[in-house]
Design a protein around this motif. Structure first.
Motif, PDB file in Angstrom:
ATOM      1  N   ALA A   1       0.978  -1.201   0.141  1.00 16.14           N
ATOM      2  CA  ALA A   1       0.246   0.253  -0.009  1.00 16.14           C
ATOM      3  C   ALA A   1       1.180   1.517  -0.370  1.00 16.14           C
TER       4      ALA A   1
ATOM      5  N   LEU B   1      -1.670  -2.242  -3.829  1.00 18.95           N
ATOM      6  CA  LEU B   1      -3.510  -1.773  -3.631  1.00 18.95           C
ATOM      7  C   LEU B   1      -3.573   0.024  -3.581  1.00 18.95           C
TER       8      LEU B   1
ATOM      9  N   ARG C   1      -6.927   2.582  -4.590  1.00 19.79           N
ATOM     10  CA  ARG C   1      -8.289   2.700  -4.301  1.00 19.79           C
ATOM     11  C   ARG C   1      -8.773   3.223  -5.234  1.00 19.79           C
TER      12      ARG C   1
ATOM     13  N   ARG D   1      -7.805  -3.386  -5.856  1.00 19.83           N
ATOM     14  CA  ARG D   1      -8.433  -2.529  -5.263  1.00 19.83           C
ATOM     15  C   ARG D   1      -8.753  -2.791  -3.607  1.00 19.83           C
ATOM     16  N   TRP D   2      -8.513  -1.605  -3.176  1.00 22.39           N
ATOM     17  CA  TRP D   2      -8.832  -1.646  -1.549  1.00 22.39           C
ATOM     18  C   TRP D   2      -9.811  -0.305  -1.145  1.00 22.39           C
TER      19      TRP D   2
ATOM     20  N   PRO E   1      -9.586   2.000   2.604  1.00 22.69           N
ATOM     21  CA  PRO E   1      -8.616   1.896   3.557  1.00 22.69           C
ATOM     22  C   PRO E   1      -9.204   2.786   4.237  1.00 22.69           C
TER      23      PRO E   1
ATOM     24  N   LEU F   1     -10.076  -5.465   5.093  1.00 23.54           N
ATOM     25  CA  LEU F   1      -8.964  -5.888   3.803  1.00 23.54           C
ATOM     26  C   LEU F   1      -9.752  -7.378   3.757  1.00 23.54           C
ATOM     27  N   ASP F   2     -10.738  -8.004   2.578  1.00 24.96           N
ATOM     28  CA  ASP F   2      -9.954  -8.802   2.777  1.00 24.96           C
ATOM     29  C   ASP F   2      -8.722 -10.131   2.615  1.00 24.96           C
TER      30      ASP F   2
ATOM     31  N   VAL G   1      -6.714 -11.709   0.210  1.00 32.40           N
ATOM     32  CA  VAL G   1      -5.734 -11.102  -0.861  1.00 32.40           C
ATOM     33  C   VAL G   1      -4.286 -11.122  -0.809  1.00 32.40           C
TER      34      VAL G   1
ATOM     35  N   ALA H   1      -6.660  -2.174   8.714  1.00 31.87           N
ATOM     36  CA  ALA H   1      -6.719  -3.000   7.764  1.00 31.87           C
ATOM     37  C   ALA H   1      -6.098  -3.844   7.241  1.00 31.87           C
TER      38      ALA H   1
END
Length: 309
Positions: free
Chosen positions: A18, A42, A44, A54-55, A57, A62-63, A66, A104
């Motif tokens: 990120a 990661l 947006r 895509r995330w 934050p 967060l899944d 990933v 996250a």
């Protein structure tokens, strides 16, 4: 302590990152990819390819899928501290972009079915606040004020990863010497134009690090299995603003006769002025003990490196 070599990965790593579009993240991602590692960014926005995910934050979640099976997670995301005047709204954005994103990622690291080997989370020497001419290392307590309180909360948000048994590193970075961005990215054009000079009385310490040393240090922390906890990522010789001004003038061969009085800086920059007027004499004790060697240990070598890179 005998120097320890950073671990040489047996094969290419997969690193989920990120903040890969920022100054430090972009340089680190490029360095890792040049050595054959895979970097998953990661983002947006809508992903532009398989190397992006895509995330959101701000959601604080967060899944974990990933991160499943990756070797490392690196978090260098956060709104720029020096990008805007510090209104209350922007201070919230600075805080949320760091704390919620870290929350996250750390939660997903802890919940991953096959967790990464290491979680490297960004932090800042703002943790120590104002130190004057007193040198501090990682054993020092946090200071007082917005940046120290933010840094404490930011680092605490990484705790779920550590508590889950994942090696967790907190990289407390200083002022990065680079032409591409950050505080120095604004200084270079001024000095080239002959408009550079000291800020305030010039006695405040700036704890800096060359961009190439920043990237090398982060790689050292990633690939050294015994290293965890907080590390100051700053050159071993902090310089006063007067010394920075003199070094910039020498390297760029420009006069540095102008000076910006502290009251003017406070009026123009508001709370952000503490970043340039405050004094933080921070030493990289743990990084040096781990065997890391700086290629640019003083401010002049860091400035010259920035002009080459």
């Amino acid at each position: 302590m005998e120097p320890r070599e950073a671990r040489k990965p047996a094969g290419p790593w997969t690193v989920v990152m990120a903040g890969a579009s920022g100054l430090i993240g972009g340089a680190l991602a490029g360095s890792l990819e040049a050595d054959g590692h895979r970097v998953v960014r990661l983002v947006r926005r809508e992903p532009h390819g398989p190397g992006e995910v895509r995330w959101a934050p701000a959601s604080g979640r967060l899944d974990p899928a990933v991160l499943d099976g990756c070797d490392a997670v690196v978090n260098l995301a956060g709104a720029g501290v020096g990008d805007r005047r510090w209104t209350e709204a922007y201070k919230r954005e600075i805080r949320d972009s760091r704390v919620l994103g870290t929350t996250a990622l750390a939660g997903a690291v802890a919940a991953a079915g096959r967790p990464p080997e290491v979680f490297l989370n960004g932090s800042a020497i703002g943790y120590y606040g104002e130190t004057g001419d007193r040198p501090v290392d990682e054993s020092a307590p946090p200071g007082r004020g917005f940046l120290p309180e933010l840094s404490v909360e930011w680092e605490a948000a990484a705790a779920p990863a550590r508590d889950a048994g994942v090696r967790t590193v907190l990289a407390r970075t200083g002022l990065v010497v680079a032409r591409q961005g950050g505080a120095w990215g604004r200084l270079f054009p001024l000095f080239r134009a002959g408009l550079g000079g000291r800020l305030g009385d010039g006695r405040q310490y700036w704890s800096f690090v060359a961009l190439r040393d920043e990237v090398a240090a982060l790689r050292h922390l990633l690939f050294s299995p015994g290293l965890e906890g907080p590390f100051n990522v700053t050159a071993p010789s902090p310089a006063t603003n007067r010394e920075v001004t003199a070094a910039m003038a020498r390297v760029l061969r420009r006069p540095a006769v102008f000076a910006v009085p502290a009251p003017v800086l406070r009026a123009v920059l508001g709370g952000m002025s503490q970043d340039v007027l405050g004094s933080a004499r921070v030493l990289p004790a743990r990084l040096l003990e781990s065997g890391f060697a700086f290629s640019c240990p003083d401010v002049e070598s860091a400035v010259r490196s920035a002009l080459r890179d």
